[in-house]
Design a protein around this motif. Sequence first.
Motif, PDB file in Angstrom:
ATOM      1  N   GLN A  25      31.957  34.410  43.923  1.00  0.00           N
ATOM      2  CA  GLN A  25      32.136  34.289  42.842  1.00  0.00           C
ATOM      3  C   GLN A  25      31.255  31.745  42.730  1.00  0.00           C
ATOM      4  O   GLN A  25      30.388  31.360  41.983  1.00  0.00           O
ATOM      5  CB  GLN A  25      33.050  33.618  42.203  1.00  0.00           C
ATOM      6  N   ARG A 135      42.848  43.633  36.830  1.00  0.00           N
ATOM      7  CA  ARG A 135      42.155  42.800  36.599  1.00  0.00           C
ATOM      8  C   ARG A 135      41.216  44.497  36.559  1.00  0.00           C
ATOM      9  O   ARG A 135      40.630  44.616  36.748  1.00  0.00           O
ATOM     10  CB  ARG A 135      41.255  42.394  37.819  1.00  0.00           C
ATOM     11  N   PRO A 137      39.824  47.866  35.701  1.00  0.00           N
ATOM     12  CA  PRO A 137      39.498  47.859  35.152  1.00  0.00           C
ATOM     13  C   PRO A 137      40.304  49.298  33.936  1.00  0.00           C
ATOM     14  O   PRO A 137      40.526  49.234  32.718  1.00  0.00           O
ATOM     15  CB  PRO A 137      38.203  48.574  34.487  1.00  0.00           C
ATOM     16  N   PRO A 319      37.258  46.815  30.452  1.00  0.00           N
ATOM     17  CA  PRO A 319      36.826  46.259  30.825  1.00  0.00           C
ATOM     18  C   PRO A 319      36.232  45.393  31.666  1.00  0.00           C
ATOM     19  O   PRO A 319      36.876  46.022  33.106  1.00  0.00           O
ATOM     20  CB  PRO A 319      37.934  45.529  30.682  1.00  0.00           C
ATOM     21  N   TYR A 320      35.844  43.960  31.937  1.00  0.00           N
ATOM     22  CA  TYR A 320      35.384  43.433  33.420  1.00  0.00           C
ATOM     23  C   TYR A 320      33.698  44.111  34.102  1.00  0.00           C
ATOM     24  O   TYR A 320      32.902  43.021  33.550  1.00  0.00           O
ATOM     25  CB  TYR A 320      36.256  43.451  34.598  1.00  0.00           C
ATOM     26  N   ARG A 323      30.132  42.524  32.259  1.00  0.00           N
ATOM     27  CA  ARG A 323      30.690  41.036  33.247  1.00  0.00           C
ATOM     28  C   ARG A 323      29.975  40.519  34.236  1.00  0.00           C
ATOM     29  O   ARG A 323      29.938  39.749  34.874  1.00  0.00           O
ATOM     30  CB  ARG A 323      30.996  40.634  32.388  1.00  0.00           C
ATOM     31  N   LEU A 324      30.506  41.769  34.641  1.00  0.00           N
ATOM     32  CA  LEU A 324      31.066  40.691  36.643  1.00  0.00           C
ATOM     33  C   LEU A 324      30.400  42.300  37.364  1.00  0.00           C
ATOM     34  O   LEU A 324      30.723  41.595  38.428  1.00  0.00           O
ATOM     35  CB  LEU A 324      32.650  40.857  36.461  1.00  0.00           C
ATOM     36  N   GLU A 338      36.128  44.150  44.097  1.00  0.00           N
ATOM     37  CA  GLU A 338      36.083  43.551  43.250  1.00  0.00           C
ATOM     38  C   GLU A 338      36.871  43.328  42.319  1.00  0.00           C
ATOM     39  O   GLU A 338      36.863  42.097  41.190  1.00  0.00           O
ATOM     40  CB  GLU A 338      35.338  44.942  42.103  1.00  0.00           C
ATOM     41  N   PHE A 342      37.308  39.798  40.036  1.00  0.00           N
ATOM     42  CA  PHE A 342      37.562  39.187  38.776  1.00  0.00           C
ATOM     43  C   PHE A 342      38.419  38.307  38.558  1.00  0.00           C
ATOM     44  O   PHE A 342      38.251  37.655  37.344  1.00  0.00           O
ATOM     45  CB  PHE A 342      37.986  41.155  38.233  1.00  0.00           C
ATOM     46  N   GLU A 346      38.400  34.436  36.643  1.00  0.00           N
ATOM     47  CA  GLU A 346      39.109  34.123  35.995  1.00  0.00           C
ATOM     48  C   GLU A 346      39.429  32.954  35.980  1.00  0.00           C
ATOM     49  O   GLU A 346      40.002  32.042  35.242  1.00  0.00           O
ATOM     50  CB  GLU A 346      40.178  35.093  35.190  1.00  0.00           C
TER      51      GLU A 346
END
Length: 392
Positions: A25, A135, A137, A319-320, A323-324, A338, A342, A346
């Motif tokens: 990140q 997290r 998805p 979800p996630y 974007r990520l 992964e 995520f 956050e």
Amino acid sequence: MDKHGIAIVGAGMIGAAHAFSYRNQLPRFAGQLAGLSLDTVADPNAELAHSLAATYGFQRTAADWKAVMADPNIGIVSVALPNFLHVEAVESALKAGKHVLCEKPLALGAADARRLYESGKASNVCAATVFNYRRIPAVAEIRNLIAAGELGEIVNVLVQFQCEYAADPKLPHSWRYERDRAGPGSLLDIGTHAIDTARFLCGEVDEVAGAVSTISIKERYVAAGSTVGHNRVELSDEKRTVDNDDVMSALLQFRSGAQGMFSSSRVAIGMGNTLSFEVFGTKATARFSTKSLNQYEIARFDGSGQSCFTVVPNRPASPYLGRLLPVPYDGVGVGYAEIFNFMMAEFLTAIAEKKPIANGTLLDGLRAAEILDAIQLAADTRGRVVIEHASA
């Protein structure tokens, strides 16, 4: 805190997961957090600390995590120490004004978790608990379906975390098998994730109607040398007693009126490291297992008496992922690494925006601890336990 040097305290198995995610990140947040850098890995095992630092590009190592708390260049700390050190380390980070991400469990019991929660409220930093399974998805999407009423009124929940890591009687004795240092066994070590997942999906648990525990391997040999994680090493002739659970099961009552069945095991042969759940509502049932990490299943009531499950795979709209995920395309797999990424995204976003983290707060850590305490008490007394939640 203007300095954003990152430190990992605890260079073992889970510390490596934190180090990997921070490195991943770093480019994403370098422009948002001035001076963001991989600074220090702290561990009394110098070889382990140096290896982790070299692998992921941390600049320095330290033999004592307390040196990290005193370092003005470090502003972000991940606590990946043994369970019995979490409270002291998190308290120290909060007092030093550092953003802190603590591995589960937040504490060995609710009283200490409450103290950390209160300290976190009084601080001006971002403080969070590692509940990375939120997290996934598919898990996040099922939660959204429940919140939107797609499953109807939730009637009952089956949630379990089954692992094989302690099924080998030749695995060495460690702090994990001592109740005064690890707390409950499978209940706290992996059951924490299952309980948090149940709360995340279906809301608060207010009562434990009953619980039972089992210690299936009552003694273990002491290692001849040092150990890391669940590694198998040469054993000495000395044996020590295991005094926390290998398996725990409980009947839960949710505030909503739903009932829940919970189970955790660290001796479940063939299960590897598996979180799974089924949520039954008046309109539909949703189910998920980490053995099929990239999908969930849903069966909607059709009146036929033979409603069928449909597989819903991960996709860019999940979800996630859009974007990520580096490759947000249908069918591209998501793994444990992964999911940690995520979570780290956050955490660092909350720091950059100077806001509390919304997902995996110290309050979430406290609420899980309250439920875990109640399950352990129900098992010890073979009775029903009403949970007295501390005020938020």
